[in-house]
Design an enzyme around this catalytic site. Sequence first.
Site, PDB file in Angstrom:
ATOM      1  N   HIS A  49       0.815  -1.222   0.000  1.00 58.61           N
ATOM      2  CA  HIS A  49       0.000   0.000   0.000  1.00 58.61           C
ATOM      3  C   HIS A  49       0.849   1.273   0.000  1.00 58.61           C
ATOM      4  O   HIS A  49       0.364   2.359   0.328  1.00 58.61           O
ATOM      5  CB  HIS A  49      -0.957   0.010   1.205  1.00 58.61           C
ATOM      6  N   ARG A  89      -2.653  17.552   2.701  1.00 57.42           N
ATOM      7  CA  ARG A  89      -1.262  18.036   2.741  1.00 57.42           C
ATOM      8  C   ARG A  89      -0.688  17.963   1.337  1.00 57.42           C
ATOM      9  O   ARG A  89      -1.328  17.469   0.417  1.00 57.42           O
ATOM     10  CB  ARG A  89      -0.434  17.130   3.649  1.00 57.42           C
TER      11      ARG A  89
END
Lengths: 165, 165, 506, 506
Positions: free
Chosen positions: C234, C291
């Site tokens: 992942h 972000r």
Amino acid sequence: MTYEVTVGEKVYRVELQRSDAGWKCRLDGREMPLDAVSGQDGVLSLLLGGKSYEIKLENAGAESSVVVGNQRFNASVRDPRSFRSRSRTGAAEQGIKKIKAPMPGKVVRLLAAIGSAVEEGQSVIVIEAMKMQNELKSPKSGVIRKISVQEGAAVDAGQTLAEVE
Amino acid sequence: MTYEVTVGEKVYRVELQRSDAGWKCRLDGREMPLDAVSGQDGVLSLLLGGKSYEIKLENAGAESSVVVGNQRFNASVRDPRSFRSRSRTGAAEQGIKKIKAPMPGKVVRLLAAIGSAVEEGQSVIVIEAMKMQNELKSPKSGVIRKISVQEGAAVDAGQTLAEVE
Amino acid sequence: MLSKVLIANRGEIAVRVIRACREMGIQSVAVFSEVDRAALHVSKADEAYPIGPAAARESYLNIARILEVARRAGADAIHPGYGFLSENAKFARACAEAGIKFIGPPASAMELMGSKTRARTAMQAAGVPMVPGSARGLTRAEAEIMAPKIGFPVMIKAAAGGGGKGMRMVRTAGELGPAFDTAQSEAMRSFNDGEIYLEKLIENPRHVEIQVLGDEHGNVVYLGERECSVQRRHQKVIEEAPSAIVDEDMRRRMGAVAVQAAKSAGYTNAGTVEFLVDAARNFYFLEMNTRLQVEHPVTELVTGLDLVHLQMRIASGEKLPFKQEDVRLRGHAIECRIYAEDPENNFFPSPGKITRLMQPSGPGVREDSGVYEGWTVPLDYDPMLSKLIVHAADRPAAIARMQRALGEYFVGGIKSNLPLFRRILEDPDFAAARIDTGFLDRLLSAKAPAVDANNGLAEIAAISAALFTATATTKNGQSTASARPSPDAAVSAWKNAGRSEGTGNQ
Amino acid sequence: MLSKVLIANRGEIAVRVIRACREMGIQSVAVFSEVDRAALHVSKADEAYPIGPAAARESYLNIARILEVARRAGADAIHPGYGFLSENAKFARACAEAGIKFIGPPASAMELMGSKTRARTAMQAAGVPMVPGSARGLTRAEAEIMAPKIGFPVMIKAAAGGGGKGMRMVRTAGELGPAFDTAQSEAMRSFNDGEIYLEKLIENPRHVEIQVLGDEHGNVVYLGERECSVQRRHQKVIEEAPSAIVDEDMRRRMGAVAVQAAKSAGYTNAGTVEFLVDAARNFYFLEMNTRLQVEHPVTELVTGLDLVHLQMRIASGEKLPFKQEDVRLRGHAIECRIYAEDPENNFFPSPGKITRLMQPSGPGVREDSGVYEGWTVPLDYDPMLSKLIVHAADRPAAIARMQRALGEYFVGGIKSNLPLFRRILEDPDFAAARIDTGFLDRLLSAKAPAVDANNGLAEIAAISAALFTATATTKNGQSTASARPSPDAAVSAWKNAGRSEGTGNQ
């Protein structure tokens, strides 16, 4: 000077002789018209029959790899002058196999106890480094003879953590 | 250890003492809270009162320059342990001035003869390097006392080619 | 405009932000842990202050300490980079209370998107397409009831999760219980928050994300997509822009959804809306990252924009200097994340001293690096060394360019994952853009293509190894290249070797 | 497509062409003189062959030798780079006769443009605006008659000239004779061709050039302009694209003229039409360079095209893959030519060993370098080490970015002209784009801005010099940084120093 170089499975016999014209080189007896210069330590420019090769010495931790162009080869040189390398080659043959830390880190878990039987490839020790947990597996099927670290211990690269027989 | 460092016209007195905490440094008597590390030879990371400086040692040929951030300063260090530097500093004072080759190259023309009078800044010798002709000028008004090369000669950096008195 | 920015981060992203500050005439303040004193970001910044021990919790995650430094240095803003405190709403609030501008979205938006379950609810309300699943946290018992309804296979996810932590795939009812427990404990350990929810598993999805940018005057634009399907555990390994499967129409639809999502969350500054895309090119909201992304450079290269410059301008209250219709994509960009890990040995991390660093350059090559030759990579932080990014006219040209650049790249002294990228870029499926989040695992489970013994390179390697040994100064039995600096590097190292050898033979 | 290309050049341009070959799957063949065996282009190429002694006349200008190598290596094309044989029509013909494709225009076009006087005549016929002057070579006597007619000041130029050689400015009739003679002898020496002609001097002109590209099917396009007014001794120092004084309309008019010039000369492949632009923004044909320019990267960055890739495709017979209307400029690009010369000491060249090389990178930074750390720069060739090129949204951002990049750049062991660029980029006239071909001489004749003694940097320099000395291994009386490799680079060099010092004191 003659060197026995193992690349992958294959073993090569490399004779090197320095002459005024440059290096004289024989590979397994074959004459090689070698033109080698080094602009930086650990970096070689090799010309061989017009072909140009940029070669770098990787030397990460205990391993020595040679990178030719963009292909990496693990190479071990058996150098008459160096005893270590010879003995190292020897070690691999013995019945006891060691589990060494491939990198510095912290032991977070022991998955087998001394005396317990393990399969080849079975995880024995978990080391954490760089925010990742890494399972160290048994190099052979056998019995854990020795475990030389405890959970929480900090270990260095190449340090022997356990032995399997 | 105390060093006398000349930067531009100014002379500084730098005292350095190694302590477990790091370097203790006094500049012209003033205590400086110095935090210095070096990741590469000739490169320094300096922290001084929170300000961060990346400093590089240029060392081209005979000259030593120190580059702070992107400003270059010619610096000569008078080190008690090094006599050369002291004597070098001395040389500059004498009546005879030397014309030295600032770079390796080939002398292509002599523009003044031994015994001839020259003005300060007058071209005396032309050296060719990197496909460019470079005129070496007299450092002072006076008389050419000596010319130690001929046209066509190859010269090294720093080699004295002529003397003016 | 901001006058002094503290960068609450380390490594390549700290350096990247410092560079932006320098270009904008903004003073930069670095912070560093005990093991990072000699790190690149420290020497590149205008100011630098120590903030504690190696352990991130005591330094790069130490909110009080960082704010204290910011006040002492007189910083008027803080850039959090990615990771560490970048998605920590408490930190954003603490900055606000300290009167320091947090360069990012409002804390409220971070909190909303930080909770996957709250985000799901909000996004559903905003009409964003979602993967079927539980809109809120579940107990193990509830999960065992709901999973069959959704239909296996399902994903178990930590509400506070990220980077694959607290995430498990479950194919049968039997696996569910144990998986739930491990995920929950992992979530507790990693995020100190054990909330777990369920989602239907989309088989072999692509991971495609949309970059959004919003100012503090209500304007939000999207800057095209990034294809991030090449992942391991992942974790993204290679990213590119644009995505081979996204056409103008799909881009417009995904962009509209992303902008809608951002607006509904009251979002400002740079953010990323991640989507899963199934085989039929349906896309489902995955999560929003509040972000700057690691992979932002590929978007910069195809749009010609500088996202960090824009972050600063937005944070200083400026309006977006362009409109949606001004955003144009040119060419194709690819990024490789260079890690200190050994792909030929279980991806074991490889901290240590970088003894030789040869970095690629030339046309279309950008490198955002956090290291230098001579730097000792500490074992305390993630193993990313650098990001190599290329830009070219189209995808095949970009792949060829990346291969060229990787060929010039060399890291000595430690292992790197460079060989992994060479393998991926040579793979026919990658070349054909037949990639999904399972692509890399499939590639790695396949046997590595054996080096053609007949290409003679092994022989060259053998000769070279002998040459290195012949010219080596033997250190603890293992040959390394000569440390002797040679007056004329080009040849004399070899002359010397010749001589010493000659004597050896007498 | 071509299968194997020999690069008849050295340094950064050889490396740049080799990179393009690699990206296009073309085998690359390098050639090298005796002093270039360890040069970067040799190790980067697929094949490399020696072609003789250091002297260019015996190696890089040795047509027979180069063609022999090309035949032996089985190269089907030769890229000449710039300089050396790149504008030598005889070489182009020799390639054709050897059945090897010369990557460039037809020899006929090179001959036409190679003779400034023939070029003038042809361009005049093609309706290209010209500076008043003599259309053909003149004797000294003819020149003395013509000069007053044109009106002083006038330029004396070598018909075969280039790079400022055989060029003189004459303000009064009295100066004419001597200037004519020196120019002529210089021309003989440099080009073995003493033909001299006259041109009216345009006072304080800008140098603006148009990049053209033509395929072998009659298609010619222009790729916008480059501003090259920042020059020293008629050598370009900084180039940028676009030019601050060229607007859309002027670009279209200059482009049309350049394309017309190229077509009238039967031009193919990459070429550059140079113009002088006067204060009123009138432009006059100066000359056409029948090769790739040093400064081609600024055009690549603003157009998003790869000129060397396109050169190869054109040479292999492909049609231009785009039309004029597809060419769009994005942002602003600036190039600095990094030379091994000392701007603080009469620009004396500084060959020698590069002991330390720190190269900039990150957003918008491209470097085309021909050197590496450890390489000994030979004194036999021109002093260019590298080209640093930046790309940003607009000119001010590009200037700021270049300043940032220059701040990261360091060359140790030899002198470089890096400080010159810092000075130029800080100059208010440069910032305002008030530049012409006299700009740099004016800047250099002005006293260098004294370093502010109060900024404390001198003190830092003093402390650092002492630190370097304290940790140095003394080599012939001059301090150099420790050559001892230290296990933990970050600190131990200093510990060691401390110890050895301690003993020294006992």
